[in-house]
Design an enzyme around this catalytic site. Structure first.
Site: not given
Length: 357
Positions: A142, A192, A224, A248, A252
């Protein structure tokens, strides 16, 4: 008498509705526990763009920097999506986080017994869930440079850069360790590393820092698989440590385990200076002004602010207890309606919480 200055950023959409309730909660608690709290409202997000052509005006940031804590509702609206990226409300969030050096985002996910039936997952899967997502907040993809679009080619391209250095990873790992030591001394670091070099550095650095804490249990999981495990067996997690992008998404996802994203608070912290306390949900412009919003995540964020930001633990606990009492009596906003409860408006739920306090 203790005195506190809190900057309130109501923002956009349902923000003013849920902010009003938290303001009233703070006023009642300040009288109950004899502390003085100055709530200073400032423009932020889309409403700030409308007035100042800047989603995070310097005057607002200056007030935030000089405060004891910042209480933020939510920002954003579809009508701002056509603006240049740097003028969108979401860019104001990034600017605020950077200005206050808020590198650590803390998102607790706890099942409230009265809402076991509100989740889309089976009761037996979620009933013991009590976890915390620790997300690095001001680095990663980001904030990484270079970034942009290439338009002078036959086929348009866009690119972002995911960058972390060891110091950024070390400091967020230390935050996760501190939280884990107050809980079950168990951390799952999510990355990852089988694909991304930056994730390999993440994994290596986390392992190096955690190895100095002999009582700590550290595991690693690819992002994942972590997403799958959060749906399959969320109670296996205690503290989840992860990067900006993955945090992020996963936080959620974890929020929905509780039945509604309208239930989850968060804290964004630095090593010094004021923190920002905000619900994890968005501005919900489709229901803005209709008195339908769920104010509980904002109220719980207010509780986190009192506990972490102002060290007013008894006042913070009162909010938690009040919310549990309201929910246990069967009162809900429409997002939590299971067909067997008393559905109230945003302001009515707020009144019930205040009455319990």
């Amino acid at each position: 008498m203790k005195k506190y200055k809190v900057v309130l950023l109501s923002g956009d959409g349902i923000g003013p509705e849920i902010s009003e309730i938290s303001s009233e909660i703070l006023k009642k608690l300040s009288h109950k526990y004899s502390f003085d709290i100055e709530i200073k409202e400032e423009y932020f997000g889309g409403i700030a763009y409308e007035k100042y052509k800047d989603p995070a005006p310097k005057a607002t940031l200056d007030q935030c920097k000089s405060s004891d804590a910042v209480l933020l509702a939510c920002v954003g609206d579809l009508k701002y999506d056509s603006l240049p990226r740097e003028l969108r409300p979401e860019s104001g969030l990034l600017k605020l986080r950077s200005a206050l050096n808020l590198f650590a985002n803390i998102r607790p996910v706890k099942i409230r017994k009265s809402l076991l039936d509100a989740s889309s997952l089976k009761k037996e899967i979620i009933e013991d869930v009590d976890l915390v997502v620790v997300r690095e907040l001001i680095s990663g993809i980001y904030f990484g440079q270079p970034r942009g679009q290439i338009t002078n080619t036959k086929v348009k391209k866009a690119f972002n850069t995911m960058v972390y250095d060891t110091k950024e990873i070390e400091r967020i790992t230390e935050v996760a360790i501190k939280i884990a030591n107050q809980r079950s001394k168990k951390i799952c670091s999510v990355d990852k590393s089988n694909v991304l070099e930056v994730s390999q550095l993440w994994r290596d650095t986390v392992l190096d820092v955690a190895s100095k804490n002999k009582d700590l249990s550290l595991s690693n999981m690819y992002v994942d698989n972590a997403a799958m495990q959060l749906v399959k067996d969320p109670s296996q997690f205690d503290v989840i440590l992860t990067s900006n992008l993955f945090g992020d998404i996963l936080s959620d996802l974890a929020a929905m385990i509780t039945g509604s994203i309208g239930m989850l608070p968060s804290a964004s912290l630095s090593n010094s200076g004021p923190g920002v306390f905000e619900p994890v949900h968005g501005s919900a412009p489709d229901i803005a002004g209709k008195n339908l919003a769920n104010p509980i995540a904002m109220a719980l964020s207010t509780s986190m602010m009192l506990k972490i930001g102002l060290n007013e633990e008894k006042a913070a606990d009162d909010i938690e207890i009040a919310i549990d009492n309201v929910l246990s009596k069967g009162y809900r906003t429409s997002d939590l309606d299971n067909g067997d409860c008393n559905v109230l408006s945003c302001s009515e739920i707020g009144e019930k919480i205040i009455q319990e306090i």
